[in-house]
Design a protein around this motif. Sequence first.
Motif, PDB file in Angstrom:
ATOM      1  N   SER A   1      33.234  29.288  31.393  1.00  0.00           N
ATOM      2  CA  SER A   1      34.148  29.152  32.529  1.00  0.00           C
ATOM      3  C   SER A   1      35.596  29.391  32.118  1.00  0.00           C
ATOM      4  O   SER A   1      36.379  29.976  32.874  1.00  0.00           O
ATOM      5  N   THR A   2      35.968  28.960  30.910  1.00  0.00           N
ATOM      6  CA  THR A   2      37.350  29.131  30.456  1.00  0.00           C
ATOM      7  C   THR A   2      37.643  30.585  30.097  1.00  0.00           C
ATOM      8  O   THR A   2      38.703  31.123  30.464  1.00  0.00           O
ATOM      9  N   ILE A   3      36.725  31.217  29.394  1.00  0.00           N
ATOM     10  CA  ILE A   3      36.931  32.612  29.001  1.00  0.00           C
ATOM     11  C   ILE A   3      36.993  33.515  30.227  1.00  0.00           C
ATOM     12  O   ILE A   3      37.779  34.474  30.278  1.00  0.00           O
ATOM     13  N   CYS A   4      36.185  33.225  31.245  1.00  0.00           N
ATOM     14  CA  CYS A   4      36.204  34.027  32.468  1.00  0.00           C
ATOM     15  C   CYS A   4      37.528  33.897  33.218  1.00  0.00           C
ATOM     16  O   CYS A   4      37.885  34.778  34.009  1.00  0.00           O
ATOM     17  N   GLU A   5      38.227  32.832  32.971  1.00  0.00           N
ATOM     18  CA  GLU A   5      39.497  32.603  33.657  1.00  0.00           C
ATOM     19  C   GLU A   5      40.627  33.455  33.083  1.00  0.00           C
ATOM     20  O   GLU A   5      41.594  33.774  33.791  1.00  0.00           O
ATOM     21  N   ILE A   6      40.513  33.837  31.814  1.00  0.00           N
ATOM     22  CA  ILE A   6      41.604  34.540  31.141  1.00  0.00           C
ATOM     23  C   ILE A   6      41.951  35.880  31.797  1.00  0.00           C
ATOM     24  O   ILE A   6      43.138  36.165  32.028  1.00  0.00           O
ATOM     25  N   PRO A   7      40.980  36.755  32.120  1.00  0.00           N
ATOM     26  CA  PRO A   7      41.360  38.037  32.746  1.00  0.00           C
ATOM     27  C   PRO A   7      42.121  37.879  34.055  1.00  0.00           C
ATOM     28  O   PRO A   7      42.988  38.697  34.374  1.00  0.00           O
ATOM     29  N   LEU A   8      41.822  36.805  34.786  1.00  0.00           N
ATOM     30  CA  LEU A   8      42.505  36.619  36.078  1.00  0.00           C
ATOM     31  C   LEU A   8      43.954  36.183  35.904  1.00  0.00           C
ATOM     32  O   LEU A   8      44.730  36.225  36.872  1.00  0.00           O
ATOM     33  N   LEU A   9      44.349  35.777  34.687  1.00  0.00           N
ATOM     34  CA  LEU A   9      45.764  35.502  34.450  1.00  0.00           C
ATOM     35  C   LEU A   9      46.600  36.758  34.641  1.00  0.00           C
ATOM     36  O   LEU A   9      47.765  36.693  35.044  1.00  0.00           O
ATOM     37  N   TYR A  10      46.001  37.904  34.348  1.00  0.00           N
ATOM     38  CA  TYR A  10      46.710  39.186  34.447  1.00  0.00           C
ATOM     39  C   TYR A  10      46.325  39.952  35.706  1.00  0.00           C
ATOM     40  O   TYR A  10      47.127  40.724  36.235  1.00  0.00           O
ATOM     41  N   LEU A  11      45.096  39.748  36.199  1.00  0.00           N
ATOM     42  CA  LEU A  11      44.629  40.510  37.353  1.00  0.00           C
ATOM     43  C   LEU A  11      44.742  39.743  38.667  1.00  0.00           C
ATOM     44  O   LEU A  11      44.553  40.325  39.729  1.00  0.00           O
ATOM     45  N   GLY A  12      45.028  38.442  38.592  1.00  0.00           N
ATOM     46  CA  GLY A  12      45.061  37.629  39.807  1.00  0.00           C
ATOM     47  C   GLY A  12      46.125  38.083  40.785  1.00  0.00           C
ATOM     48  O   GLY A  12      45.861  38.236  41.983  1.00  0.00           O
ATOM     49  N   ILE A  13      47.345  38.306  40.299  1.00  0.00           N
ATOM     50  CA  ILE A  13      48.430  38.755  41.178  1.00  0.00           C
ATOM     51  C   ILE A  13      48.129  40.150  41.720  1.00  0.00           C
ATOM     52  O   ILE A  13      48.380  40.441  42.898  1.00  0.00           O
ATOM     53  N   PHE A  14      47.576  41.018  40.873  1.00  0.00           N
ATOM     54  CA  PHE A  14      47.207  42.359  41.326  1.00  0.00           C
ATOM     55  C   PHE A  14      46.169  42.293  42.440  1.00  0.00           C
ATOM     56  O   PHE A  14      46.275  43.011  43.447  1.00  0.00           O
ATOM     57  N   LEU A  15      45.179  41.406  42.291  1.00  0.00           N
ATOM     58  CA  LEU A  15      44.154  41.246  43.320  1.00  0.00           C
ATOM     59  C   LEU A  15      44.770  40.724  44.614  1.00  0.00           C
ATOM     60  O   LEU A  15      44.423  41.189  45.708  1.00  0.00           O
ATOM     61  N   ALA A  16      45.695  39.764  44.497  1.00  0.00           N
ATOM     62  CA  ALA A  16      46.324  39.206  45.686  1.00  0.00           C
ATOM     63  C   ALA A  16      47.140  40.244  46.432  1.00  0.00           C
ATOM     64  O   ALA A  16      47.189  40.245  47.671  1.00  0.00           O
ATOM     65  N   LYS A  17      47.801  41.141  45.715  1.00  0.00           N
ATOM     66  CA  LYS A  17      48.590  42.172  46.365  1.00  0.00           C
ATOM     67  C   LYS A  17      47.713  43.255  46.995  1.00  0.00           C
ATOM     68  O   LYS A  17      48.120  43.915  47.947  1.00  0.00           O
ATOM     69  N   LYS A  18      46.514  43.406  46.457  1.00  0.00           N
ATOM     70  CA  LYS A  18      45.599  44.417  47.004  1.00  0.00           C
ATOM     71  C   LYS A  18      44.947  43.958  48.298  1.00  0.00           C
ATOM     72  O   LYS A  18      44.839  44.730  49.262  1.00  0.00           O
ATOM     73  N   ILE A  19      44.479  42.727  48.330  1.00  0.00           N
ATOM     74  CA  ILE A  19      43.745  42.253  49.515  1.00  0.00           C
ATOM     75  C   ILE A  19      44.506  41.158  50.261  1.00  0.00           C
ATOM     76  O   ILE A  19      43.925  40.523  51.145  1.00  0.00           O
ATOM     77  N   SER A  20      45.754  40.942  49.917  1.00  0.00           N
ATOM     78  CA  SER A  20      46.649  39.959  50.524  1.00  0.00           C
ATOM     79  C   SER A  20      46.382  38.559  49.974  1.00  0.00           C
ATOM     80  O   SER A  20      45.286  38.262  49.485  1.00  0.00           O
ATOM     81  N   ASN A  21      47.397  37.734  50.077  1.00  0.00           N
ATOM     82  CA  ASN A  21      47.261  36.355  49.594  1.00  0.00           C
ATOM     83  C   ASN A  21      46.196  35.587  50.357  1.00  0.00           C
ATOM     84  O   ASN A  21      45.380  34.864  49.777  1.00  0.00           O
ATOM     85  N   ILE A  22      46.213  35.740  51.673  1.00  0.00           N
ATOM     86  CA  ILE A  22      45.235  35.034  52.506  1.00  0.00           C
ATOM     87  C   ILE A  22      43.821  35.491  52.169  1.00  0.00           C
ATOM     88  O   ILE A  22      42.897  34.680  52.051  1.00  0.00           O
ATOM     89  N   GLY A  23      43.634  36.781  51.999  1.00  0.00           N
ATOM     90  CA  GLY A  23      42.309  37.298  51.657  1.00  0.00           C
ATOM     91  C   GLY A  23      41.826  36.784  50.314  1.00  0.00           C
ATOM     92  O   GLY A  23      40.650  36.469  50.141  1.00  0.00           O
ATOM     93  N   THR A  24      42.730  36.683  49.346  1.00  0.00           N
ATOM     94  CA  THR A  24      42.351  36.169  48.029  1.00  0.00           C
ATOM     95  C   THR A  24      41.980  34.698  48.095  1.00  0.00           C
ATOM     96  O   THR A  24      41.027  34.247  47.441  1.00  0.00           O
ATOM     97  N   VAL A  25      42.735  33.931  48.884  1.00  0.00           N
ATOM     98  CA  VAL A  25      42.410  32.511  49.051  1.00  0.00           C
ATOM     99  C   VAL A  25      41.038  32.340  49.686  1.00  0.00           C
ATOM    100  O   VAL A  25      40.224  31.506  49.239  1.00  0.00           O
ATOM    101  N   ALA A  26      40.754  33.117  50.727  1.00  0.00           N
ATOM    102  CA  ALA A  26      39.447  33.040  51.376  1.00  0.00           C
ATOM    103  C   ALA A  26      38.333  33.435  50.411  1.00  0.00           C
ATOM    104  O   ALA A  26      37.259  32.821  50.393  1.00  0.00           O
ATOM    105  N   LEU A  27      38.593  34.459  49.586  1.00  0.00           N
ATOM    106  CA  LEU A  27      37.598  34.880  48.591  1.00  0.00           C
ATOM    107  C   LEU A  27      37.332  33.766  47.584  1.00  0.00           C
ATOM    108  O   LEU A  27      36.179  33.498  47.220  1.00  0.00           O
TER     109      LEU A  27
END
Length: 616
Positions: free
Chosen positions: A440-466
Amino acid sequence: MVRGEQVNLKKVILFTTFFFTIYYSGKGCLLPYLTLYFRQLGLSATQTGMLFGGKALVGFWTGPAWARCARRYKKRRIILMISLFMAIAGNLGLTLIPPVDKALSLVYCPNDNHTDGVHKGGGNGHTNITHTSTNPSLVQSTPSPEKVTEPNVRLTSPTFGSFSNEATATSEHSVFANALQKSYDRYKKKQNAKGKEVSMEKFLDWLKSHDADLYSAVLAHTLPPDFGDRQKREDSASDDADTSINSGTTRWSLKGLQNQMFTLKDQFMDLEYRTFIFALSVILIGELFASPGQEICEDALYETLDSVDEVEKYGSHRSYGLFGYGFFAFITSIIVDNASCIIFPDTSRLMIYFYSFAIFFGLAFLLAFCYPIYTDSKVRNRSKYVKGLKAILSSRSNAMFVITMIFAGAFQANITNFLFWLLQDLGGSELLFGSVVFISTICEIPLLYLGIFLAKKISNIGTVALAMFFLSVRCLLYSFLQHPWAVLPIELSHAFSYGALMGAVSSLAEQIAPPGEERSVEHIFMSLYWGFGYGCGCMIGGYLYDKVGLVILFQGSAVLAFIWATIVIATAKLVPQKKKTLHYASLLQGGDEDDISDDSDEMFSDDWLVNALNEK
């Protein structure tokens, strides 16, 4: 380090990265496994939830308060040292608390010579039945075959385990009586509330529908078929008849069993209460002084980088810290898994987690003497949290994020506190627990760098719902687990249920926060998640665990998370999101950046640059 002093940027980044790696590694060695230790102490799920909830809520208030005082009075290093020392003292203090029953260290240790088989408990943490047809040593030794309702049935319980020698027969009887007493107390309370009669016959009928495992255990001790007809009486009535419950060569009188139940109530419950009070006191006092440590280090690093205009390098230490957290959690679990249940006289092998934590935090304590702390001669009176909170409250659309962080933190509390209890009941080992934390911890590391990119792609609201959707699926899959190792693929969803949510928070902070206050907004959201939401979730989840069981708790969390994800999507278009507006006229006015505000567009309606661009 003061203003104007030359900063060796590479040295600062290298040292702070190493410090945070040590700091997070120490946390990983202990914090995921504290719930197992509290269970081994004999505490209930409600009590365990209150311990974790109290700790989170204390940290929610005292962490920022201590950090602000340390900054205002320029005592960051001293408070940091006190924080690390109290973290060590507080957690090691838990090891001095006596358990309710010393046999618990053997019950939850399936691979030691003291036990005959793998413990398989139930969701309520009380007496349970384990069926076996292959190993005769697992069958209770005292009953004769013709007296037992089910021949291959043995009693196992978190309080007396699976022992077959005569020395533990009395302990089995005592704890069986205690489990029966607890159920009887719940039944009596409900009947009195309804104004109905309290009788042993009706109690057994109630027990059959509310706690099938304990009812089966009663049958395994061969209650006579006419027990109910012969034992109609009020709770307060006294019956001197010698109605026997036979268990092979052991003869238990119903009156004697009932008297022992009430005698044990004062002894056992008093010890359990004392254990809980001791643990709660140690945790709250420790957290009161240990809470500001990480925040002080984070603030000092950020301000040091800000002083040399290298803020973009802030955050690189987190990936190393998370790796250390997961890696050393896994390594420590391997050591514990291969250790004997009792490593020293009256010392459980779970103490290895505490000793490992103390080693890492002791090293962090020594490193704190050299930790780079930036000292600004101009202390700002206005709190950064006030400005961050003002930015969050400036738009109604942000309320969805606030509520989401509270809900998500509450659901995460159920997973963190009681997932290992479920895996333990299914026969999971310490190695499995470490593997869960590592994945669970190792899987979290990539999202430190890709999380903001994902939020900008599908919007903040869409990322929260996901994120809430993945959290719902995750809880639902937990409720249907049949094999402990099947949990590992489920842990991959942590990358989205938590990592994606944090990416959406970071993206939102960039949009709504005043210049230079993005980190303050992000910190408030994180405090709502790990402080208020997590703390409330611990207390509510622990109570529901004891009332309805862990399966219903996970399924209820899954349903609520899915409903909230649907609400987030449905309301996304109804409430427009307000974005940060930067007024150039305000920047040309000079002064401190703390005075820059985006509260009112009308205040800078004569912004000459904005008007010129609009006319063009």
